[in-house]
Design a protein around this motif. Structure first.
Motif, PDB file in Angstrom:
ATOM      1  N   HIS A  77      52.161  37.693  22.572  1.00 35.34           N
ATOM      2  CA  HIS A  77      52.903  36.815  23.485  1.00 35.34           C
ATOM      3  C   HIS A  77      52.391  36.827  24.923  1.00 35.34           C
ATOM      4  N   GLN A 102      49.958  33.792  26.152  1.00 40.28           N
ATOM      5  CA  GLN A 102      50.076  33.417  27.568  1.00 40.28           C
ATOM      6  C   GLN A 102      51.489  32.968  27.939  1.00 40.28           C
ATOM      7  N   GLU A 103      52.482  33.597  27.308  1.00 41.68           N
ATOM      8  CA  GLU A 103      53.862  33.232  27.632  1.00 41.68           C
ATOM      9  C   GLU A 103      54.291  33.867  28.963  1.00 41.68           C
ATOM     10  N   ARG A 134      51.722  29.254  29.211  1.00 39.09           N
ATOM     11  CA  ARG A 134      52.232  28.671  27.961  1.00 39.09           C
ATOM     12  C   ARG A 134      53.609  29.254  27.623  1.00 39.09           C
ATOM     13  N   ASN A 156      57.895  29.654  27.861  1.00 35.65           N
ATOM     14  CA  ASN A 156      59.015  28.799  27.493  1.00 35.65           C
ATOM     15  C   ASN A 156      60.225  29.144  28.358  1.00 35.65           C
TER      16      ASN A 156
END
Lengths: 194, 107
Positions: free
Chosen positions: A94, A99-100, A149, A151
């Motif tokens: 992740h 790339q969260e 990336r 959320n």
């Protein structure tokens, strides 16, 4: 079927009774007197501190297979059969691969960010069974933890029978969507989403 | 035919990740009974999250907003996913009905 397991997706009287069993279990974990009423504020705080301190299982036994194969970690290319710690696997999935989180976040910083989410009074706390096993989900908006990336929400999943976090990741699913997962049953908010 | 550019980076990365997990499924199924409970739980939770993302991509595909390369990747992933249903059941998970309803094979 697991102990007390039932078909997921309902919150009827039977589910409430099972949730009361869940509350008794939580009180055993934090050493509080046994009764099946809602958690008091101080009991919830003790539970949250317990979850915050739990972290991942430190034994290196998680599989590096699937999407981690080919990722470089500690100067070597991971292969399907490699074994990593339970913290390294979600970190690599992740943060490094997914790339969260923002670029450059270390494993230590990733774990610290999860602790901050657990301890944040804005975080919602859900007790449920996931695929039959009791679990606590802590979820909060990702805010400054959101990477290229990332959320909208950070989710920390704590498995009660293991006594550890099992994953920490970012999702677009809002807290009420988590509650509605067909894989969950006996859902009960210990702290409702704001 | 798609004329609206999609978020190629996210779609491609999600499809790549799912394809990698599907490719590893047979080996994972073989060793599943030996996997620690925490690893099983982690995989199941993250698999659900990946399929939620795939469902959003399926909706984009239905809306005709995927780029041609993304549609090819998507079709390949869906084909492999449907073939993997029995293995997924061994791992305690299933393909969400909402996704099946959007799959090309389901029409």
């Amino acid at each position: 079927m697991q102990d007390g397991e039932q078909a997921p997706g309902t919150l009827g009287a039977a589910a409430s009774a099972m949730s009361n069993e869940g509350l008794l279990r939580l009180r055993r974990i934090i050493g509080a007197p046994a009764h099946d009423g809602p958690l008091a504020d101080d009991e919830l705080m003790r539970l949250i501190r317990h979850i915050s301190d739990a972290g991942f299982d430190p034994v290196p036994q998680a599989s590096a297979g699937g999407r981690l194969a080919g990722v470089v970690w500690n100067e070597r290319v991971l292969r399907d059969r490699d074994r990593l710690t339970s913290a390294e696997v979600p970190y690599l999935r992740h943060v490094i691969d997914g790339q969260e989180w923002p670029s450059g976040v270390s494993l230590v910083q990733y774990l610290q960010s999860a602790r901050e989410v657990v301890l944040d009074p804005r975080s919602a706390v859900l007790l449920s069974r996931y695929l039959g096993l009791r679990q606590i989900t802590v979820v909060r908006t990702s805010d400054d933890l959101r990477g290229p990336r990332g959320n909208g929400w950070v989710r920390v999943e704590f498995r009660i029978d293991v006594g550890r976090w099992v994953t920490v990741f970012q999702s677009d699913d809002e807290p009420l969507s988590i509650e509605q997962s067909p894989n969950r049953s006996e859902q009960q908010w210990l702290r409702r989403p704001q | 035919m798609a004329t609206t550019p999609s978020v190629t980076h996210d779609v491609a990365a999600t499809l790549r990740d799912i394809a990698a997990e599907l490719g590893f499924l047979p080996e994972l199924a073989q060793q599943w009974d030996q996997e620690p409970a925490s690893s099983k739980a982690s995989w199941q939770l993250e698999w659900e999250e990946m399929l939620a993302r795939l469902t959003r991509i399926a909706q984009e595909e239905r809306a005709g907003t995927l780029a041609a390369t993304e549609r090819m990747q998507y079709t390949s992933v869906i084909r492999d996913l449907l073939k993997s249903a029995p293995t997924l059941a061994q791992l305690g998970v299933q393909i969400p009905p909402a996704l099946i309803a959007l799959c090309p094979r389901a029409g």
